[in-house]
Motif scaffolding. Structure first.
Motif, mmCIF file in Angstrom:
data_model
loop_
_atom_site.group_PDB
_atom_site.id
_atom_site.type_symbol
_atom_site.label_atom_id
_atom_site.label_comp_id
_atom_site.label_asym_id
_atom_site.label_seq_id
_atom_site.Cartn_x
_atom_site.Cartn_y
_atom_site.Cartn_z
ATOM 1 N N MET A 1 0.842 -1.199 0.000
ATOM 2 C CA MET A 1 0.000 0.000 0.000
ATOM 3 C C MET A 1 0.867 1.235 0.000
ATOM 4 N N SER A 2 1.800 1.260 -0.873
ATOM 5 C CA SER A 2 2.661 2.424 -0.896
ATOM 6 C C SER A 2 2.191 3.448 -1.907
ATOM 7 N N GLN A 3 1.085 3.132 -2.585
ATOM 8 C CA GLN A 3 0.597 4.113 -3.562
ATOM 9 C C GLN A 3 0.143 5.379 -2.833
ATOM 10 N N PRO A 4 0.415 6.491 -3.393
ATOM 11 C CA PRO A 4 0.049 7.712 -2.686
ATOM 12 C C PRO A 4 -1.440 8.044 -2.771
ATOM 13 N N TYR A 5 -2.174 7.416 -3.658
ATOM 14 C CA TYR A 5 -3.596 7.718 -3.814
ATOM 15 C C TYR A 5 -3.841 9.207 -4.002
ATOM 16 N N ALA A 6 -3.046 9.786 -4.883
ATOM 17 C CA ALA A 6 -3.129 11.236 -5.074
ATOM 18 C C ALA A 6 -4.517 11.645 -5.540
ATOM 19 N N MET A 7 -5.094 10.831 -6.437
ATOM 20 C CA MET A 7 -6.393 11.216 -6.982
ATOM 21 C C MET A 7 -7.461 11.206 -5.887
ATOM 22 N N GLN A 8 -7.413 10.164 -5.056
ATOM 23 C CA GLN A 8 -8.431 10.079 -4.017
ATOM 24 C C GLN A 8 -8.302 11.229 -3.026
ATOM 25 N N ARG A 9 -7.044 11.577 -2.710
ATOM 26 C CA ARG A 9 -6.846 12.690 -1.782
ATOM 27 C C ARG A 9 -7.336 13.997 -2.401
ATOM 28 N N ALA A 10 -7.062 14.152 -3.694
ATOM 29 C CA ALA A 10 -7.518 15.367 -4.379
ATOM 30 C C ALA A 10 -9.045 15.433 -4.376
ATOM 31 N N MET A 11 -9.681 14.261 -4.560
ATOM 32 C CA MET A 11 -11.145 14.252 -4.565
ATOM 33 C C MET A 11 -11.679 14.606 -3.193
ATOM 34 N N ARG A 12 -10.990 14.125 -2.149
ATOM 35 C CA ARG A 12 -11.438 14.441 -0.803
ATOM 36 C C ARG A 12 -11.335 15.944 -0.538
ATOM 37 N N THR A 13 -10.237 16.537 -1.013
ATOM 38 C CA THR A 13 -10.084 17.984 -0.865
ATOM 39 C C THR A 13 -11.192 18.723 -1.612
ATOM 40 N N ALA A 14 -11.475 18.233 -2.828
ATOM 41 C CA ALA A 14 -12.522 18.884 -3.619
ATOM 42 C C ALA A 14 -13.869 18.762 -2.920
#
Lengths: 443, 309
Positions: A1-14
């Motif tokens: 689970m080393s993926q940063p999940y950048a997209m999911q974090r960005a969606m959470r911010t949005a």
């Protein structure tokens, strides 16, 4: 689970930005219809950290715009023609914006296809301080070993469904409790990555910002299952147009999800082939005269098939209703058998309560509950979505379970893996390595 | 059309609805990309405000600008405006026909009529009441004035005149001063104002208040007082009709004068042959003797001391 999940974090911010703004849209991209709700959050209840508000947060928002349009370019719940789907999204979003008289910038999307696959993971960590902190939760989640989800797959949901502290299990929120060893169970749902890419692309081309992605199985379970069913264990079968998605809930968490790539559209195409009528006519026959139980009366009910080819013989054909039911029933049975097989594979019979809720547009076939209880078991009921504030009567049918569930999801989102901070000790090694590589590359 | 059994209900339903209109390709009502974007733009609050307010204002400004770019139009507009204004202003309701002056003596009223540059009848729009008030108050005889246009086309001027308190004699002549020291009028003849005290000397006009205090203190000997003289612009001399002087100090002249009055009452000092009573040093009042008295003193000293001196 080393993926940063950048997209999911960005969606959470949005999503946070959208809730700050007070207006968010939910978009259910289905095979047969695209539904868009515009929600307004009054902020009276707020999304405070002090637990869930009254009515599980449903009273904090109001549906102010609703639009539904025929889906184009979607099959099996997956986008096949980007431009067409984009037009469908534009239609739905514009109409709902017009009704809401406000502009929407953030959208939460659900879709049903993309071969969802569930994984149950667990992680275990020793507590350093003897008290569970936020960092410990992040650490225990990071300790869950990532399964091989395969190439071209993407994680859609990664929800911690259970926490256990030493010998005590079933904790919803262990923060602040004392203990030695923290364990967690994580439900990981993966889908085909290209499907997500397509949706992201479509939403972007509609000038909208993606504030969340959810599986339609999950969101229809949220709205079609009542609270007790979610708590005690139940399966929600959302019979859509192109796919039938299954989700199993227990203790208010989804623990399993799967999809059968068959739905109401297949029934329609069977009718079209069996009666040799165009697909729109077949759809019409299905919704007007369809059923799954033939009676003696149905043999005498003659249905005018119609047509405007100019050939009198062809245009004045008739079929009895029993024939129509005879075409529909095997396909519906096949779908339900397939769903049964998926539930069996998931070990549904081991759950304490084995309630099954049928929802979705294709669940409106008359007599389906009788057929389903013969195939799925006795505890079958038809589910309709929860009533939420401002929802028009026209969209309270079972076909809108997923969209309504998405609205509930927007109001009261489930914690996901990426909502917790990645423990800091995971960073240094990698960043040192990266720095070292940078030096090597540049000198 | 064959039908097994008589099922009119179903037949009625099928016969007119089973013709699927959808076999023709259905028109898709999707908005185009630009229509969608424009619709979203129109929902922006800023854009809505712009269309509701900004755009009409811009259009109005543009039209006005184009129209007024031509000097003919400008002149026409200005002329029309002025004409309309003049018509309104010269309506009889706004005209002032009569000027009434209250609270002023005849001479002052005449002076006010003289200085006010008003040719009656005049429109009340043309009257600058504040400037007129300042003009009226610039007259010496006027303390304050208030002007108002009243109903009945009347310009009402209420005047409070200055009350003369002293007569000040100086090099060029005499003038009246009020208690604040302000000039009231010039006078030819001091006897026209016998009830007013007389003051003289440079700088006396600036200390009228003090002079009045001194005169009030001199009330017991008022019948003998000729007037006050300001000496060296710093202190007062009281001049009596006999030519005697009471020289008062710079500080506390009233106290000093009261002492002299008491001295006079006790020892009748002012009726003796005294040229001046010098009170300038309060701890040492001094008397300057007249010629005869000095002679008498000398004789007395000779007798007493045997002509040593």
């Amino acid at each position: 689970m080393s993926q940063p999940y950048a997209m999911q974090r960005a969606m959470r911010t949005a999503r946070k930005a959208a809730l700050q703004k007070g207006v968010i849209a939910v978009l259910d991209i289905g095979t047969s219809k695209t539904a868009c709700f515009v929600l307004r959050f009054d902020g009276s209840e707020g999304l405070s950290s002090e637990g869930i508000g009254s009515l599980a947060g449903q009273s904090s928002f109001r549906v102010i715009g609703v639009a539904t349009t025929r889906s184009r370019g979607v099959s099996f719940g997956e986008i096949t023609t980007m431009a067409e789907t984009e037009r469908a999204i534009r239609t739905a979003v514009q109409a709902s914006q017009k009704m809401a008289e406000t502009r929407v910038d953030h959208v939460i999307v659900s879709f049903s296809g993309a071969n969802p696959r569930s994984y149950g993971l667990d992680g275990k960590v020793e507590l350093e301080t003897g008290v569970v902190t936020d960092a410990d939760i992040g650490r225990v989640l990071a300790m869950c070993d990532e399964p091989d989800i395969g190439a071209g797959r993407e994680v859609l949901h990664a929800q911690p469904v259970n926490f256990a502290l030493d010998y005590r299990s079933g904790l919803a929120d262990p923060r602040g409790q004392a203990g030695q060893e923290l364990m967690t169970d994580l439900h990981l749902l993966t889908v085909d990555a290209p499907v997500i890419q397509n949706i992201v692309q479509c939403v972007k081309r509609c000038d909208l910002e993606l504030a969340g992605l959810a599986s339609a199985a999950y969101s229809s379970g949220l709205s079609a299952l009542i609270e007790d069913e979610q708590e005690l264990g139940a399966a929600c079968i959302d019979m859509g147009g192109g796919s039938t998605s299954i989700s199993i809930f227990i203790k208010k968490h989804m623990i399993y999800s799967d999809a059968v790539r068959m739905g109401g559209d297949h029934v329609t195409s069977d009718i079209a082939m069996g009666l040799r009528v165009p697909t729109p006519t077949a759809e019409r026959l299905k919704t007007y005269y369809g059923g799954v139980h033939a009676t003696g009366m149905d043999d005498r009910d003659m249905i005018q098939l119609g047509g405007d080819t100019g050939d009198w013989e062809l245009d004045s054909r008739q079929a009895s209703r029993a024939e129509l039911i005879g075409i529909m029933r095997p396909r519906v049975e096949e779908i339900l058998e397939e769903a049964r097989a998926r539930l069996d594979a998931a070990g549904f019979e081991h759950l304490p309560s084995q309630k099954i809720v049928l929802t979705g547009g294709a669940s409106q076939i008359p007599g389906l509950d009788g057929l389903a209880s013969r195939i799925l078991g006795q505890h079958v009921r038809m589910g309709r979505p929860l009533r939420v504030q401002g929802l028009p009567q026209a969209v309270t049918g079972p076909a809108f379970s997923s969209a309504v569930g998405l609205a509930l999801f927007a109001a009261n989102p489930q914690d996901e893996w990426w909502d917790f901070d990645v423990p800091t000790e995971m960073y240094p090694a990698r960043s040192l390595k990266r720095a070292f590589r940078w030096f090597k590359d540049n000198w | 059309m064959q039908q097994i059994g008589k099922r009119p209900i179903l037949r009625a339903r099928t016969s007119n609805t089973a013709q699927p209109e959808a076999s023709a390709p259905r028109r898709d009502p999707a908005p185009s990309k630009w229509a969608y974007r424009y619709h979203r733009l129109r929902l922006r609050p800023g854009y809505r405000n712009f269309v509701r307010l900004g755009l009409p204002l811009c259009v109005a400004a543009l039209v006005a600008g184009i129209y007024f770019a031509q000097s003919d139009n400008r002149a026409k507009t200005v002329a029309a405006w002025q004409q309309a204004r003049a018509q309104l202003e010269t309506r009889p309701e706004f005209m002032v026909n009569v000027m009434a002056i209250d609270g002023a003596s005849d001479a002052t009223a005449a002076a006010i009529r003289e200085v006010l540059p008003v040719d009656l009848p005049v429109s009340s729009f043309d009257l600058d009441l504040e400037a007129m008030r300042q003009t009226v108050e610039s007259l010496d005889a006027v303390k304050t004035a208030s002007l108002a246009v009243r109903t009945g086309n009347l310009l009402q001027i209420d005047v409070y005149e200055r009350v003369p308190a002293v007569v000040w004699r100086h090099h060029e002549g005499m003038e009246l001063r009020d208690d604040a020291g302000h000039r009231v009028a010039a006078v030819e003849d001091r006897n026209a104002y016998p009830h007013l005290p007389l003051i003289a000397g440079m700088g006396a006009q600036d200390q009228v208040a003090e002079a009045l205090q001194v005169i009030a203190a001199a009330a017991p000997i008022a019948d003998r007082v000729q007037g006050l003289v300001r000496m060296g612009e710093r202190r007062w001399d009281v001049v009596l009709q006999t030519g005697q002087r009471i020289m008062l100090p710079v500080d506390a002249p009233v106290t000093a004068l009261e002492r002299v009055v008491i001295l006079d009452r006790a020892q009748d000092i002012l009726n003796r042959d005294v040229m001046a009573v010098d009170m300038r040093l309060s701890y040492r009042p001094t008397v300057r003797l007249g010629e005869a008295a000095r002679e008498d003193i000398r004789k007395i000293n000779e007798i007493e001391f045997g002509g040593q001196r």
